[in-house]
Design an enzyme around this catalytic site. Structure first.
Site, mmCIF file in Angstrom:
data_model
loop_
_atom_site.group_PDB
_atom_site.id
_atom_site.type_symbol
_atom_site.label_atom_id
_atom_site.label_comp_id
_atom_site.label_asym_id
_atom_site.label_seq_id
_atom_site.Cartn_x
_atom_site.Cartn_y
_atom_site.Cartn_z
ATOM 1 N N HIS A 61 0.786 -1.147 -0.013
ATOM 2 C CA HIS A 61 -0.304 -0.101 -0.472
ATOM 3 C C HIS A 61 1.139 0.957 -0.200
ATOM 4 O O HIS A 61 2.073 1.169 -0.091
ATOM 5 C CB HIS A 61 -1.053 0.078 1.001
ATOM 6 C CG HIS A 61 -0.134 0.280 2.741
ATOM 7 N ND1 HIS A 61 0.636 -0.706 3.122
ATOM 8 C CD2 HIS A 61 -0.171 0.778 3.315
ATOM 9 C CE1 HIS A 61 1.431 -0.410 4.290
ATOM 10 N NE2 HIS A 61 0.249 0.645 4.644
ATOM 11 N N HIS A 63 1.292 3.653 2.126
ATOM 12 C CA HIS A 63 1.699 4.763 3.632
ATOM 13 C C HIS A 63 3.631 4.772 3.291
ATOM 14 O O HIS A 63 3.943 3.521 2.825
ATOM 15 C CB HIS A 63 1.054 3.766 4.850
ATOM 16 C CG HIS A 63 -0.401 4.526 4.852
ATOM 17 N ND1 HIS A 63 -0.917 3.299 5.783
ATOM 18 C CD2 HIS A 63 -1.244 5.121 3.947
ATOM 19 C CE1 HIS A 63 -2.154 3.992 5.774
ATOM 20 N NE2 HIS A 63 -2.346 5.190 4.847
ATOM 21 N N ASP A 65 5.379 4.593 5.484
ATOM 22 C CA ASP A 65 6.121 3.545 5.896
ATOM 23 C C ASP A 65 6.840 2.625 5.457
ATOM 24 O O ASP A 65 7.416 1.738 5.441
ATOM 25 C CB ASP A 65 5.959 3.379 7.441
ATOM 26 C CG ASP A 65 4.922 2.660 7.200
ATOM 27 O OD1 ASP A 65 3.883 3.384 6.463
ATOM 28 O OD2 ASP A 65 4.275 1.807 8.154
ATOM 29 N N HIS A 66 5.831 2.211 3.949
ATOM 30 C CA HIS A 66 5.892 0.771 2.816
ATOM 31 C C HIS A 66 6.933 1.805 1.571
ATOM 32 O O HIS A 66 7.343 0.775 1.030
ATOM 33 C CB HIS A 66 4.798 0.687 2.785
ATOM 34 C CG HIS A 66 3.888 -0.395 4.083
ATOM 35 N ND1 HIS A 66 4.440 -1.216 4.095
ATOM 36 C CD2 HIS A 66 3.964 0.231 4.798
ATOM 37 C CE1 HIS A 66 3.750 -1.509 5.305
ATOM 38 N NE2 HIS A 66 3.221 -0.548 6.536
ATOM 39 N N HIS A 139 -6.616 -1.936 5.342
ATOM 40 C CA HIS A 139 -5.866 -0.690 5.695
ATOM 41 C C HIS A 139 -6.950 0.283 5.816
ATOM 42 O O HIS A 139 -8.162 -0.066 5.589
ATOM 43 C CB HIS A 139 -4.198 -1.445 5.585
ATOM 44 C CG HIS A 139 -3.784 -0.016 6.453
ATOM 45 N ND1 HIS A 139 -3.399 -0.265 8.126
ATOM 46 C CD2 HIS A 139 -2.637 0.917 5.567
ATOM 47 C CE1 HIS A 139 -2.872 0.355 8.623
ATOM 48 N NE2 HIS A 139 -1.922 0.830 7.542
ATOM 49 N N ASP A 211 0.416 -4.028 5.915
ATOM 50 C CA ASP A 211 -0.494 -3.554 7.266
ATOM 51 C C ASP A 211 -2.058 -4.040 7.373
ATOM 52 O O ASP A 211 -2.439 -3.681 6.138
ATOM 53 C CB ASP A 211 -0.455 -2.036 7.297
ATOM 54 C CG ASP A 211 0.832 -1.592 7.669
ATOM 55 O OD1 ASP A 211 1.873 -2.138 8.196
ATOM 56 O OD2 ASP A 211 1.555 -0.399 7.667
ATOM 57 N N HIS A 269 5.331 -5.497 12.031
ATOM 58 C CA HIS A 269 5.165 -4.211 12.114
ATOM 59 C C HIS A 269 5.177 -3.405 13.744
ATOM 60 O O HIS A 269 3.896 -2.969 14.320
ATOM 61 C CB HIS A 269 3.770 -3.793 10.796
ATOM 62 C CG HIS A 269 4.005 -2.194 10.821
ATOM 63 N ND1 HIS A 269 3.174 -1.682 11.465
ATOM 64 C CD2 HIS A 269 3.887 -1.671 9.854
ATOM 65 C CE1 HIS A 269 2.480 -0.343 10.988
ATOM 66 N NE2 HIS A 269 3.125 -0.628 9.475
#
Length: 310
Positions: A61, A63, A65-66, A139, A211, A269
């Site tokens: 996805h 976000h 942090d990914h 998510h 996530d 995570h």
């Protein structure tokens, strides 16, 4: 045939001194796949010696942090003289955003970067003896997980029976029989594969959720999985926070693994509130899951065994 997992980044949205943002590298017999690419992923790859020649990047996805490690990794590959194309697999509607990261700052890589949108429930990659399949997760944005699912392998070859009972001389005939071909001996005797080869043996299944809240789709695709890597951002004490942010608790991840009859569960995570001590996460996971359960550290490697090697 090895399948080695290296946990490059195991933190939640906020990195800590012990844990980097999300990234996972899988080396399957020399073919390297990267799942998610949080900031600093390229340094984690150097630090933990995974090798750099990744062929496919799978994004769960959008976000930060990914995905925020993508621009640096793309440019470092270019500086290192990469010629091979890179395939990036992303959820539907994500292509334009990933493309902007690939070309961050007006940068144009000198090698081909091909971005493929793939919907949940589809095959993202069909390789030699395996597939990488997608499944829907839950998510706060469009998200999906990925599963490496290997084909069945040929059954075990009964060399003793072949040589002593059937009189098959050692050599090329053994390989042909193991590959499902019928052979004929010098005296005209016809030997069929099923006479010396056992039942097909299952390949391995590795599932990575990214996530997510606990969902039935994970249970379904992780059925009998050899390794399930599941979001376990919080303990049950923070169950309300987990629901609010669309993450899972360690107990919920353990329940998913139990329902799927997975063999092993890696909890990842990890929220920064457990910085330096993920013990509560691991204890909760182990209490709810009878199989092997662990919280990997950054840099930890895990060899996924074949089901019949255990």
């Amino acid at each position: 045939m090895s399948m080695r997992v290296t946990f490059l980044g195991t933190s939640g949205a906020v990195p800590t001194t012990e844990r980097a943002p999300s990234a996972l590298l899988v080396n399957r017999e020399g073919e390297r796949f990267l799942f998610d690419c949080g900031e600093g992923t390229q340094r984690q790859m150097m630090r933990f010696g995974t090798g750099f020649n990744v062929t496919h990047l799978f994004v769960t996805h959008l976000h930060g942090d990914h995905i925020l490690g993508i621009p640096g990794l793309i440019q470092s590959w270019d500086f290192n003289g990469r010629d091979d194309p890179l395939a990036i697999h992303v959820p539907p509607g994500s292509k334009k955003h990933i493309k902007s990261l690939v070309h961050a700052g007006g940068y144009d890589p000198s090698y081909a970067v091909n971005i493929h949108e793939v919907a949940p429930g589809k095959t993202a990659l069909a390789g030699d003896g395996y597939e990488v399949r997608t499944f829907k997760t839950n998510h706060r944005t469009k998200s999906q997980g990925y599963a490496i699912v290997e084909e069945d392998r040929p059954g075990r070859f009964d060399r003793e029976k072949a040589e002593e009972e059937l009189g098959i001389p050692p050599g090329p005939m053994y390989g042909k029989l193991h590959n499902g071909e019928t052979v004929e001996l010098d005296d005209g005797t016809v030997i069929r594969p099923e006479q010396v080869v056992g039942e097909p043996r299952p390949g391995r299944t590795l599932v990575y959720t990214g996530d997510t809240r606990p969902v039935q789709a994970t249970v379904d695709i992780a059925h009998d999985a050899d390794l399930l890597i599941h979001d376990a951002t919080f303990t049950t004490e923070e169950a309300g926070r987990a629901r609010q942010t669309y993450h899972s608790t360690a107990q919920e991840a353990a329940d998913v693994a139990s329902r799927a009859n997975a063999k092993r569960l890696a909890l990842t995570h990890i929220s920064s509130r457990y910085a330096g001590n993920a013990g509560p996460i691991e204890r909760e996971g182990r209490e709810g899951f009878d199989g092997e359960c662990f919280v990997p550290d950054d840099g930890q490697k895990f060899e996924v065994p074949f089901p019949d090697d255990e």
